[in-house]
Design a protein around this motif. Structure first.
Motif, PDB file in Angstrom:
ATOM      1  N   PRO A   1       5.971 -11.703   2.736  1.00 17.68           N
ATOM      2  CA  PRO A   1       5.454 -13.025   3.146  1.00 17.68           C
ATOM      3  C   PRO A   1       4.453 -13.596   2.147  1.00 17.68           C
ATOM      4  O   PRO A   1       4.478 -14.811   1.870  1.00 17.68           O
ATOM      5  N   VAL A   2       3.600 -12.757   1.596  1.00 19.64           N
ATOM      6  CA  VAL A   2       2.622 -13.240   0.609  1.00 19.64           C
ATOM      7  C   VAL A   2       3.360 -13.753  -0.626  1.00 19.64           C
ATOM      8  O   VAL A   2       3.094 -14.855  -1.128  1.00 19.64           O
TER       9      VAL A   2
ATOM     10  N   THR B   1      13.299 -12.353   4.523  1.00 20.79           N
ATOM     11  CA  THR B   1      13.163 -12.786   3.128  1.00 20.79           C
ATOM     12  C   THR B   1      14.545 -12.847   2.487  1.00 20.79           C
ATOM     13  O   THR B   1      14.842 -13.744   1.695  1.00 20.79           O
TER      14      THR B   1
ATOM     15  N   ASN C   1      10.927  -6.173   9.151  1.00 21.39           N
ATOM     16  CA  ASN C   1      11.245  -7.518   9.637  1.00 21.39           C
ATOM     17  C   ASN C   1      11.145  -8.551   8.509  1.00 21.39           C
ATOM     18  O   ASN C   1      11.948  -9.462   8.416  1.00 21.39           O
ATOM     19  N   HIS C   2      10.155  -8.372   7.648  1.00 17.94           N
ATOM     20  CA  HIS C   2       9.999  -9.330   6.547  1.00 17.94           C
ATOM     21  C   HIS C   2      11.170  -9.234   5.571  1.00 17.94           C
ATOM     22  O   HIS C   2      11.617 -10.228   5.019  1.00 17.94           O
TER      23      HIS C   2
ATOM     24  N   ARG D   1       3.389  -5.785   3.860  1.00 14.62           N
ATOM     25  CA  ARG D   1       3.336  -7.252   3.960  1.00 14.62           C
ATOM     26  C   ARG D   1       3.470  -7.959   2.622  1.00 14.62           C
ATOM     27  O   ARG D   1       2.970  -9.077   2.450  1.00 14.62           O
TER      28      ARG D   1
ATOM     29  N   PHE E   1      -1.879  -9.631  -6.488  1.00 16.80           N
ATOM     30  CA  PHE E   1      -2.373  -9.648  -5.115  1.00 16.80           C
ATOM     31  C   PHE E   1      -1.882  -8.355  -4.480  1.00 16.80           C
ATOM     32  O   PHE E   1      -0.730  -8.237  -4.099  1.00 16.80           O
ATOM     33  N   ASN E   2      -2.787  -7.365  -4.420  1.00 16.24           N
ATOM     34  CA  ASN E   2      -2.414  -6.093  -3.786  1.00 16.24           C
ATOM     35  C   ASN E   2      -2.810  -6.202  -2.318  1.00 16.24           C
ATOM     36  O   ASN E   2      -3.963  -6.047  -1.951  1.00 16.24           O
ATOM     37  N   GLY E   3      -1.819  -6.534  -1.491  1.00 16.88           N
ATOM     38  CA  GLY E   3      -2.104  -6.847  -0.096  1.00 16.88           C
ATOM     39  C   GLY E   3      -2.013  -5.671   0.839  1.00 16.88           C
ATOM     40  O   GLY E   3      -2.386  -4.555   0.485  1.00 16.88           O
ATOM     41  N   LEU E   4      -1.503  -5.921   2.017  1.00 16.70           N
ATOM     42  CA  LEU E   4      -1.454  -4.909   3.073  1.00 16.70           C
ATOM     43  C   LEU E   4      -0.185  -4.067   2.993  1.00 16.70           C
ATOM     44  O   LEU E   4       0.808  -4.478   2.402  1.00 16.70           O
ATOM     45  N   HIS E   5      -0.232  -2.929   3.671  1.00 14.94           N
ATOM     46  CA  HIS E   5       0.945  -2.072   3.785  1.00 14.94           C
ATOM     47  C   HIS E   5       2.057  -2.830   4.519  1.00 14.94           C
ATOM     48  O   HIS E   5       1.866  -3.282   5.651  1.00 14.94           O
TER      49      HIS E   5
ATOM     50  N   THR F   1       6.475 -14.730  -0.882  1.00 13.02           N
ATOM     51  CA  THR F   1       7.279 -15.917  -0.549  1.00 13.02           C
ATOM     52  C   THR F   1       6.431 -17.176  -0.637  1.00 13.02           C
ATOM     53  O   THR F   1       6.811 -18.166  -1.260  1.00 13.02           O
ATOM     54  N   ALA F   2       5.266 -17.119  -0.008  1.00 12.87           N
ATOM     55  CA  ALA F   2       4.403 -18.299   0.011  1.00 12.87           C
ATOM     56  C   ALA F   2       3.854 -18.595  -1.382  1.00 12.87           C
ATOM     57  O   ALA F   2       3.720 -19.757  -1.772  1.00 12.87           O
TER      58      ALA F   2
ATOM     59  N   ILE G   1       0.847  -1.189   0.000  1.00 12.45           N
ATOM     60  CA  ILE G   1       0.000   0.000   0.000  1.00 12.45           C
ATOM     61  C   ILE G   1       0.885   1.241   0.000  1.00 12.45           C
ATOM     62  O   ILE G   1       1.843   1.344   0.747  1.00 12.45           O
TER      63      ILE G   1
END
Ligand SMILES: Cc1ncc(C[n+]2csc(CCOP(=O)(O)OP(=O)(O)O)c2C)c(N)n1
Ligand SMILES: [Mg+2]
Lengths: 284, 573
Positions: free
Chosen positions: A71-72, A105, A100-101, A68, A62-66, A74-75, A47
């Motif tokens: 992790p998305v 990563t 942290n990610h 994050r 996949f436009n995910g969270l600020h 990676t999986a 974001i």
């Protein structure tokens, strides 16, 4: 044959003159030159203004969270390692909220290509300092100027043992295209920190500010396999700013290290409930 | 024989869990019904831990406060548990190591350490000597113990297995020769069927795998760590991808990423970790990505009471996250139920494209039950509206969030030729792109909130006991065994009590509950929390009030005895 038309997206909502346009052009160009089709690409974005990039082209998204994206991504790569998985976000997203990610990563060396639009500011929230804002920079959240030492993403990545670390500049599209292509062809995680002028909220690090300073690493006798030299080079900022591949190393990517997905991607494997019946013996 | 209770106590690090497990397994091998629960502290060495085993020829559903045979590995265990001994209860301990000034006849001294050194050459076998002594006291078949020890320790080496058998035999024979007292009863193997002995975490993990979960990401946190470890250990043999995440935020985001890409995915945590997952939980809601989250409850707030049990997170999971969207919540009754409910959880997640929470707790996670072999023919994989590559290719202008009558949109996967799958954590159009439209917003909210309509019919609570009983005990999740036993015992005493128990809580089965509570005079909510969360939820959803509550929030599991005492003191009064 894949063409630029295949990647043609809809209308953008960025500000006129934004540094993000160069990145969008470069991403599409690189994918076309690599002959990758849109359906083979998964972009996971965060974001911020940067995170909108994949909406303006064609690909799986996949436009995910600020903060994050990693992790998305990676999986997703572990679930289907045949996909070309990219993570896209801003400097606040990746170096602040998602710090942290990023650390972990890099350690994993997963085959995700991470594009960070580093405009040294929080764009979407209208002009607060970011982790990479220069010292003394006056922003809406730092009326007396930034006092915390700016985060150095290149040095950070190198210190963590990243296998591919590069910087580019959105004002130099051919260079960025080259970096993206090298990243895609690299085995494992690739970080490309992209200098991206924000024409509305960052009047310090402007197009001309960057243009006067950037120079290309590949043009001298720079050795991108020498980690110590890379770390030293990573300290350069201010008068002269190096762009290019700082460091590159060949080692297995995370997705190569799971016996479960040695051959067939996880998503292509059938569900076979009955195979677990033999585990019952453990409990008898 | 009605039932017999063993309790093994000592310090953390003394191997209580191993002795307890071996005892439980040996008894289960004799085809008896076994229930074992654990009481341990949040430390690696020292403190006081115990392992309680309840065994009977008849089904045992929960734990008990009674002790017929106490195996004390230190002095503190004798001091703490002697008062729980039944009339013919015996405490066995190593008198050469544990100094007890005033012996009483119920105490039996076996030199665990000396016998271990004499027979197997090392005092580390003292626990095995104790196990042999305990089973000798109840005259249990030694060969079964020998068989179980061999199986368990063979993995280390043949020598270790043999040394253990010798040590156990020494304890067994010593007791045969020297014990002059009497125990409550003898235990003998009974006629089949042989059952499995499994704990809640193992059942959850096995249930998830059988249900087709191929991706698991987690961050260690008691009491759910065992799920991550079990799946990790099986990952190479059974083609799973299991990743230890850097934190719980990553754990749930990873599970969502894997699921979006097309594999069944889950994570497991406890309340603290789930708190970190809150934002990602809503991401699953917004992007309509199926995912299963196992939340093993432990007492909060904050770090709380890390190794103890509570049911304090029901309202939390009903309301988790900003914004409004559908979800499902299941709460297994015991290990057997956990296995089958995981299948239900994954099916619901994919049929409705929602996040599903499976609420367990420390008591369920760590307790063992003997249950009938799991019936894999009951496992049904229903992936809902998931499209194959071929099906997707036939759809012209595929869009991920298509408006449909049911609210559930056909789901293609990234990588399908000719199809692009686009979703967004921002409000989005049918094609998954960011939007500012008020009209689309309303339709999308309706889609996400109401697509589970009808699912409440699959959430019907379990009715147990005499239909006409005016008093109804209500509860959810792991209190099932205790409540059921309390109902049985009270009916035997002449009270008329029935049970309404929930292993599925959301969407709330309003009509079924109203129906089941018709004619009830006393409604007693039994929960392991301080504020009676299900009573509040039930009232909000049905308008029905509880007349009484039996609550426990000292971190210990609710037992049938606890319920019966509270019932007699407060409800009946
Ligand atoms: C958890 C969370 N916190 C805060 C925000 C608000 N927010 C949206 S974008 C953003 C920062 C944007 O900066 P950056 O990541 O550098 O992206 P840019 O807009 O500069 O491209 C923030 C703080 C949010 N969406 N989510
Ligand atoms: Mg920024």
């Amino acid at each position: 044959m894949v063409t630029l038309k295949d990647y043609q997206g809809g209308e953008t909502a960025w500000c006129p003159g934004c540094g993000n346009f160069g990145i969008l052009t470069a991403v599409k160009k690189a994918l076309v030159e690599l002959e990758i089709s849109p359906h083979e690409v998964l972009m996971v974005s965060g974001i911020g203004q940067a995170g909108k990039l994949p909406h303006y082209m064609k690909c799986n998204l996949f436009n995910g969270l600020h903060g994050r994206t990693l992790p998305v991504a990676t999986a997703a790569k572990l679930a289907n390692h045949r996909l070309h998985v990219f993570a896209v976000g801003g400097d606040g997203d990746g170096y602040g909220e998602g710090g942290n990610h990023l650390i972990h990563t890099i350690r994993r060396n997963i085959g995700v290509k991470y594009l960070v639009h580093n405009n040294q500011i929080y764009g979407l929230t209208k002009g607060q300092a970011s982790p990479t804002s220069d010292l003394g920079f006056v922003t809406k959240s730092t009326p007396r100027g930034v006092v915390s030492t700016p985060l150095n993403p290149i040095a950070l990545a190198l210190a963590l043992g990243a296998s591919f670390v590069a910087r580019s500049f959105s004002g130099d599209v051919p260079h960025l295209v080259q970096m993206i292509k090298e990243a895609v062809n690299h085995r494992g995680f690739a970080l490309i920190d992209i200098l991206q002028p924000c024409v509305i909220f960052n009047h310090l690090n402007t197009f001309s500010w960057y243009r006067e300073r950037v120079y290309k690493l590949g043009e001298g006798d720079y050795d991108a396999t020498d980690g110590l030299a890379a770390f030293k080079k990573a300290q350069e900022w201010g008068e002269r700013i190096p762009i290019g591949v700082f460091y590159k190393e060949e080692r297995p990517a995370l997705e190569e290290l799971f016996p479960a997905i040695e051959d067939v991607p996880l998503v292509k494997q059938k569900i076979e409930s009955r195979q677990f019946e033999k585990l019952i013996e453990e409990f008898m | 024989m009605v039932e017999f209770n063993f309790r093994v106590g000592g310090e953390a690090g003394q191997g209580i869990q191993t002795i307890g497990y071996i005892l439980a397994k040996t008894l289960a091998r004799g085809n008896m019904h076994v229930h074992a629960s654990q009481d341990y502290e949040s430390r690696i060495r020292g403190g006081h831990n115990f392992f309680h085993i309840r065994v009977s020829e008849n089904p045992v559903y929960g734990t008990s406060e009674k002790v017929d045979l106490l195996i004390a590995l230190n002095r503190e265990t004798v001091d703490l548990h002697t008062k729980a001994l039944t009339e013919k209860g015996v405490a066995v301990f190593d008198g050469e190591k544990t100094k007890i000034e005033k012996r009483d006849p119920s105490q039996f001294d076996v030199p665990f350490e000396r016998l271990a050194v004499e027979t197997s050459g090392n005092k580390i076998f003292a626990n095995t000597v104790a196990t042999g002594a305990a089973l000798s006291l109840v005259k249990y078949d030694f060969d079964i113990l020998s068989e179980v020890l061999t199986e368990i320790f063979r993995a280390k080496s043949k020598q270790v297995a043999e040394d253990n058998v010798k040590a156990a035999e020494a304890g067994y024979r010593y007791t045969e020769e020297n014990f002059k007292g009497e125990v409550a009863c003898e235990l003998k193997p009974v006629e089949g069927p042989r059952r499995i002995l499994i704990n809640g975490n193992e059942a959850v993990a096995l249930g998830a795998m059988a249900a087709g979960c191929k991706f698991m990401s987690g961050y260690p946190m008691t009491p759910s760590t065992g799920i991550l470890q079990y799946m990790m250990n099986k990952s190479s043999d059974f083609n799973l991808v299991v990743e230890q995440a850097e934190d719980e935020i990553a754990a749930l985001n990873m599970a969502i990423g894997a699921s979006f890409t097309g594999v069944r995915a889950m994570t497991a945590t406890s309340g603290g970790g789930f708190s970190l997952m809150v934002e990602a939980f809503s991401l699953a809601g917004m992007t309509e990505t199926p995912v299963v989250v196992v939340l093993g409850q432990r007492p909060g707030p904050s770090t709380g009471f890390p190794t103890r049990t509570e049911q304090g997170e029901l309202e939390f999971v009903i309301h988790t996250s900003h914004g409004e969207f559908a979800r499902a919540i299941l709460a297994p009754r015991d290990a057997e139920d956990a296995f089958y409910l995981m299948n239900k959880a994954f099916n619901i997640a994919e049929r409705y494209q929602i996040p599903v929470v499976v609420l367990t707790d420390e008591y369920l996670a760590d307790s063992y039950w003997t249950v009938d072999r799991f019936d894999f023919s009951k496992i049904v994989i229903d992936r809902g509206e998931l499209l194959s590559e071929e099906e997707a290719s036939k759809i012209k202008d595929y869009v991920r969030h298509k408006f449909t009558e049911s609210g559930v949109s056909p789901r293609a996967l990234p990588g399908y030729p000719g199809v692009l799958v686009v979703t967004d954590s921002d409000e989005h159009t049918e094609d998954g792109h960011i939007t500012e439209s008020a009209e689309i917003r309303v339709k999308m909210v309706q889609k996400r909130v109401w697509k589970t309509k009808g699912l409440e019919k699959e959430m019907v609570p379990l009715s147990y006991g005499p239909e006409k009983a005016g008093t109804v005990f209500l509860g959810w999740g792991s209190t099932y065994g205790a409540i059921r036993e309390a109902v049985d015992l009270l009916n035997e005493e002449g009270f008329e009590v029935r049970m309404l128990h929930f292993n599925a809580l959301w969407p709330f089965p309003t009509d079924a509950v109203i129906d089941a509570l018709k004619g009830s005079e006393k409604r007693v909510m039994i929960e392991s929390n301080a504020t009676s969360q299900l009573a509040r939820v039930l009232r909000a959803e049905t308008g029905i009030q509880m007349t009484n509550k039996i609550l426990r929030y000292d971190g210990r599991p609710i037992t049938s005895n606890y319920i019966i005492q509270a019932f007699k003191m407060e409800v009946r009064a």
